[in-house]
Design a protein around this motif. Structure first.
Motif, PDB file in Angstrom:
ATOM      1  N   GLU A 240       0.849  -1.200   0.000  1.00 19.88           N
ATOM      2  CA  GLU A 240       0.000   0.000   0.000  1.00 19.88           C
ATOM      3  C   GLU A 240       0.881   1.246   0.000  1.00 19.88           C
ATOM      4  O   GLU A 240       1.873   1.304   0.734  1.00 19.88           O
ATOM      5  CB  GLU A 240      -0.876   0.023   1.259  1.00 19.88           C
ATOM      6  CG  GLU A 240      -1.920  -1.080   1.310  1.00 19.88           C
ATOM      7  CD  GLU A 240      -2.769  -0.962   2.571  1.00 19.88           C
ATOM      8  OE1 GLU A 240      -3.448   0.067   2.743  1.00 19.88           O
ATOM      9  OE2 GLU A 240      -2.730  -1.888   3.392  1.00 19.88           O
TER      10      GLU A 240
ATOM     11  N   ASN B  71       3.273   2.629   2.579  1.00 21.11           N
ATOM     12  CA  ASN B  71       2.624   2.566   3.887  1.00 21.11           C
ATOM     13  C   ASN B  71       2.921   1.227   4.548  1.00 21.11           C
ATOM     14  O   ASN B  71       3.621   1.148   5.540  1.00 21.11           O
ATOM     15  CB  ASN B  71       1.113   2.794   3.730  1.00 21.11           C
ATOM     16  CG  ASN B  71       0.342   2.572   5.011  1.00 21.11           C
ATOM     17  OD1 ASN B  71       0.896   2.645   6.105  1.00 21.11           O
ATOM     18  ND2 ASN B  71      -0.945   2.279   4.890  1.00 21.11           N
ATOM     19  N   GLU B  72       2.418   0.150   3.963  1.00 25.70           N
ATOM     20  CA  GLU B  72       2.616  -1.166   4.581  1.00 25.70           C
ATOM     21  C   GLU B  72       2.430  -2.241   3.531  1.00 25.70           C
ATOM     22  O   GLU B  72       2.007  -1.959   2.409  1.00 25.70           O
ATOM     23  CB  GLU B  72       1.653  -1.368   5.741  1.00 25.70           C
ATOM     24  CG  GLU B  72       0.189  -1.269   5.322  1.00 25.70           C
ATOM     25  CD  GLU B  72      -0.784  -1.601   6.443  1.00 25.70           C
ATOM     26  OE1 GLU B  72      -0.354  -1.971   7.538  1.00 25.70           O
ATOM     27  OE2 GLU B  72      -1.995  -1.510   6.191  1.00 25.70           O
TER      28      GLU B  72
HETATM   29 MG    MG Z   1      -3.448  -0.366   5.536  1.00 28.06          MG
END
Ligand code: MG
Ligand code: ATP
Length: 395
Positions: free
Chosen positions: A260, A280-281
């Motif tokens: 992400e 993000n992750e």
């Molecule tokens: Mg997330």
């Protein structure tokens, strides 16, 4: 069991196993069964979404030695649909059967601090952040990380385990509220939009990708995914795909991986400092933002999961229809009864998925609706009508 093995579809009973019985497991089971495989699900819940549709359902906890032995006994290869399955359980299974993704990669994805360190090793920018595990680290936090979001390092999902903090005293109070478990404080970034990339990587290093998904979150939960040409700037899309592939390669990853991203407000100082695209992750499994691929692409993220774990060839997916996915959260359910599915299905190009969860609760992912159409405008018009029928706030 590190040697790559192949388990081809056949008319004989060839069983693929999955740790976790949620909706991702259910859609994995559907994809595996379509290809002719038998399936085994390990999940303690007797009515788990995936367990209910699988040939075998082993009803134990993730660390139960007998359950793990049973799963290994019936399965020729094993994957996971739930990223918080203890990595040790995957390592145990790997002594008996090929497991994809590997425990080591899942362990990194389970820990925000470790995953950020991995992204940086791969040369992919992350939000400015600090790891907070001790009072001394709390005291040493730089002021320029505020306002920020304090996130538990482990076990977070759908915005759970996250607190927005504006001041040092709010930060200290939030950490105390989170029982002083290891956390990461991330600077709050000015987001222009969010997107994600799903890749599938085989044991031979072949890596294919789905098109870049543009995601709208509400209250920390994915609400809408839009996938069509022009959904984001092509140069950014290219960078996001390249970054995801390098994250996967850096883990020597086998399986489906979702990363992400945040796209930052172009005029912000953060965009200038970080280059506009920040990771993000990651999720070491198929992802909610990839569900559209079932109907809009010639190979879905779940078939890619099957192919990677079974050692089958990977072909580059092709999206054949513009698509929009709406998440169906429990909030949409009336106090008694169901939303008006017949009215939704009367709209052309709607594909309804309900996960078989008996009880609707606010924020609970009960299903999703994918809309495909010949044109972007057509998909959008249908999606807005579906929002109207279901009571989803238009986007
Ligand atoms: Mg997330
Ligand atoms: P999930 O696993 O369901 O994707 P999560 O609980 O792991 O979610 P995150 O992805 O970390 O949570 O954050 C959820 C949402 O909160 C993001 O999609 C984004 O909208 C917002 N968010 C998170 N971190 C930041 C940040 N540093 N700056 C601005 N917004 C953020």
């Amino acid at each position: 069991m590190s040697d790559a093995q192949t388990f081809v579809p056949s008319t004989r009973e060839t069983t693929l196993g999955v740790m976790g019985g949620g909706q991702l497991g259910r859609m994995f089971v559907h994809a595996a069964q379509r290809l002719g495989y038998f399936t085994a699900v390990l999940d303690a819940d007797p009515v788990s979404p995936a367990g209910r549709v699988s040939h075998h359902h082993i009803r134990t906890g993730y660390t139960d030695p007998e359950g793990l032995a049973q799963l290994a006994a019936v399965s020729c290869a094993i994957t996971t649909e739930f990223e918080n399955v203890p990595a040790a359980a995957l390592a145990t299974l790997a002594q008996a059967r090929p497991v994809a993704p590997a425990a080591a990669a899942v362990a990194i994805a389970q820990d925000r601090a470790q995953e950020k360190a991995h992204f940086l090793r791969c040369g992919v920018p992350v939000a400015p952040h600090a790891v907070i595990e001790t009072e001394a680290q709390l005291a040493a936090v730089m002021d320029d990380l505020l306002p920020g979001i304090l996130k538990t390092a482990r076990m977070g999902y759908d915005g759970k385990g996250q607190v927005r903090v504006a001041t040092r005293s709010e930060l200290a109070a939030a950490w105390a509220d989170l029982q002083r478990v290891p956390c990461v404080l991330e600077k709050m970034l000015p987001l222009a939009l969010e997107c994600s990339v799903i890749v599938a990587r085989g044991a031979d290093g072949t890596c294919v990708n789905l098109p870049v998904q543009r995601n709208l979150h509400r209250g920390g939960i994915l609400a809408v995914t839009e996938v069509f040409e022009g959904n984001i700037d092509p140069a950014l899309a290219e960078r996001a795909v390249a970054a995801t592939k390098s994250v996967a390669a850096g883990l020597d990853y086998v399986g489906v991986l979702c990363v992400e991203f945040f796209v930052l407000e172009p005029s912000s100082p953060e965009a200038k400092a970080l280059g506009g695209l920040v990771v993000n992750e990651m999720a070491p499994r198929p992802h909610n933002s990839g569900h559209y691929s079932i109907e809009a692409c010639d190979v879905s993220q779940f078939e890619l999961q099957v192919r990677t774990m079974a050692g089958l060839p990977l072909t580059q997916p092709r999206q054949h229809s513009p698509s929009i996915m709406l998440n169906l959260l429990g909030d949409l359910w009336p106090a008694s009864g169901e939303p008006d599915w017949a009215a939704v299905l009367a709209l052309p190009g709607t594909h309804l998925h309900l996960y078989g969860k008996a009880k609707a609760a606010p924020g609970r992912k009960m299903g999703h609706l994918t809309i495909t159409a010949a044109t972007v405008e057509g998909a959008r018009a249908t999606a807005l009508k579906a929002c109207g029928v279901l009571g989803i706030v238009a986007f």
